[in-house]
Design a protein around this motif. Structure first.
Motif, PDB file in Angstrom:
ATOM      1  N   LEU A  88      -4.762  -5.246   9.708  1.00 13.75           N
ATOM      2  CA  LEU A  88      -5.819  -4.274   9.444  1.00 13.75           C
ATOM      3  C   LEU A  88      -5.389  -2.854   9.762  1.00 13.75           C
ATOM      4  N   TYR A  89      -4.718  -2.671  10.855  1.00 11.71           N
ATOM      5  CA  TYR A  89      -4.307  -1.318  11.251  1.00 11.71           C
ATOM      6  C   TYR A  89      -2.798  -1.251  11.339  1.00 11.71           C
ATOM      7  N   ASN A  90      -2.148  -1.597  10.243  1.00 10.06           N
ATOM      8  CA  ASN A  90      -0.708  -1.682  10.299  1.00 10.06           C
ATOM      9  C   ASN A  90      -0.052  -0.316  10.149  1.00 10.06           C
ATOM     10  N   GLU A  91       1.174  -0.282  10.590  1.00 10.27           N
ATOM     11  CA  GLU A  91       1.975   0.924  10.636  1.00 10.27           C
ATOM     12  C   GLU A  91       2.281   1.433   9.228  1.00 10.27           C
ATOM     13  N   GLN A  92       2.221   2.734   9.067  1.00 10.55           N
ATOM     14  CA  GLN A  92       2.661   3.363   7.826  1.00 10.55           C
ATOM     15  C   GLN A  92       4.036   3.975   8.046  1.00 10.55           C
TER      16      GLN A  92
ATOM     17  N   PHE B  79       4.685  14.131   1.637  1.00  6.45           N
ATOM     18  CA  PHE B  79       5.221  12.912   2.227  1.00  6.45           C
ATOM     19  C   PHE B  79       4.639  11.685   1.532  1.00  6.45           C
TER      20      PHE B  79
ATOM     21  N   TYR C 177       0.853  -1.194   0.000  1.00  9.23           N
ATOM     22  CA  TYR C 177       0.000   0.000   0.000  1.00  9.23           C
ATOM     23  C   TYR C 177       0.884   1.237   0.000  1.00  9.23           C
TER      24      TYR C 177
ATOM     25  N   PHE D 127       6.773   6.578   6.765  1.00 14.44           N
ATOM     26  CA  PHE D 127       6.826   7.820   6.014  1.00 14.44           C
ATOM     27  C   PHE D 127       8.245   8.107   5.519  1.00 14.44           C
ATOM     28  N   GLY D 128       8.323   8.720   4.358  1.00 10.50           N
ATOM     29  CA  GLY D 128       9.592   9.221   3.865  1.00 10.50           C
ATOM     30  C   GLY D 128       9.923  10.571   4.475  1.00 10.50           C
TER      31      GLY D 128
ATOM     32  N   TYR E  24       0.740  12.146   1.288  1.00  7.65           N
ATOM     33  CA  TYR E  24       0.179  13.132   2.201  1.00  7.65           C
ATOM     34  C   TYR E  24       0.881  14.449   1.923  1.00  7.65           C
TER      35      TYR E  24
ATOM     36  N   TYR F 151       0.965   5.669  -0.199  1.00 12.00           N
ATOM     37  CA  TYR F 151       0.172   6.854   0.126  1.00 12.00           C
ATOM     38  C   TYR F 151       0.968   8.113  -0.180  1.00 12.00           C
TER      39      TYR F 151
END
Lengths: 111, 115
Positions: free
Chosen positions: B100-104, B91, B31, B106-107, B35, B33
């Motif tokens: 289900l609620y796994n850690e994202q 970002f 996944y 970030f760069g 932001y 993303y």
């Protein structure tokens, strides 16, 4: 979507324990509570996540009461490098669990 | 430790120009993303991407924005005709999607300045 409320800012001194409380009155039954940390000009970083009672890792502890309408992030013995914005998040919904950030709590640690 | 990388770290462009922001997510993540964070404001969700297509997008992500995963490693955000209000930190984040609620993750972000 559940909304979170947390203090805008907090001050502390080095070596103290800091507790940041977040309210999430409309949290859904299946929602986890997640905390992220963000230093200036950097991306947010995952700190800890929990569903109920207490969770502890090498960085922090998370306390969640039985009604789960609030949670408290506890940082033991903070140092100057813990100065950052701390975000309390509940799931943003949707198929891919986007993160919905609030304004967060700016923790300022002084010597 | 694996990390998300982003290039460039800072991009300056003229209003109306196209920009492409690049990200290399963590290799086994599924996944992706984008932001953005306007100076002094909240981090805002733009778009999520899974299985080579957009899964979800916010109101901010209008027709001027597009995302692409051109190869097995890069994930790009394109702004076709930049506006002054597009100035922000952008970002990229990725997650493995196994929980289900796994850690994202970030760069470090790309600071976009539109003049």
């Amino acid at each position: 979507l559940a909304k979170t409320t947390q203090p805008i800012s907090m001050d502390s001194y080095e070596g103290q324990e800091v507790n940041i409380t977040c309210s999430h009155n409309n949290i859904a039954t299946n929602d986890y509570i997640t905390w992220y940390q963000q230093f200036p000009s950097q991306g947010p970083r995952f700190i800890i996540q929990g569903y109920k009672t207490k969770v502890t890792n090498e960085v922090a502890s998370l306390f969640i009461p039985a009604d789960r309408k609030s949670s408290t992030l506890s940082l033991p013995r903070v140092s100057l490098s813990d100065t950052a914005v701390y975000y309390c998040l509940v799931p943003g919904g949707g198929a891919t669990n986007k993160l919905i950030f609030g304004t967060g709590t700016l923790l300022a640690v002084q010597p | 430790e694996p990390e998300v990388t982003q290039t460039p770290s800072h991009q300056v462009t003229q209003m109306g120009q196209e920009v492409i922001l690049r990200c290399v997510p963590i290799s086994n993540h599924l996944y992706f993303y984008w932001y953005r964070q306007i100076l002094g404001q909240k981090v805002e969700f733009l778009v999520s991407f899974y299985n080579n297509e957009i899964s979800e997008k916010s109101e901010i992500f209008d027709d001027q924005f597009s995302v692409e995963r051109p190869d097995g490693s890069n994930f790009t955000l394109k702004i076709r005709s930049t506006k002054l209000e597009d100035s922000a930190m952008y970002f990229c984040a990725s997650s493995d999607g196994t929980q289900l609620y796994n850690e994202q993750f970030f760069g470090p972000g790309t600071r976009l300045t539109v003049l």
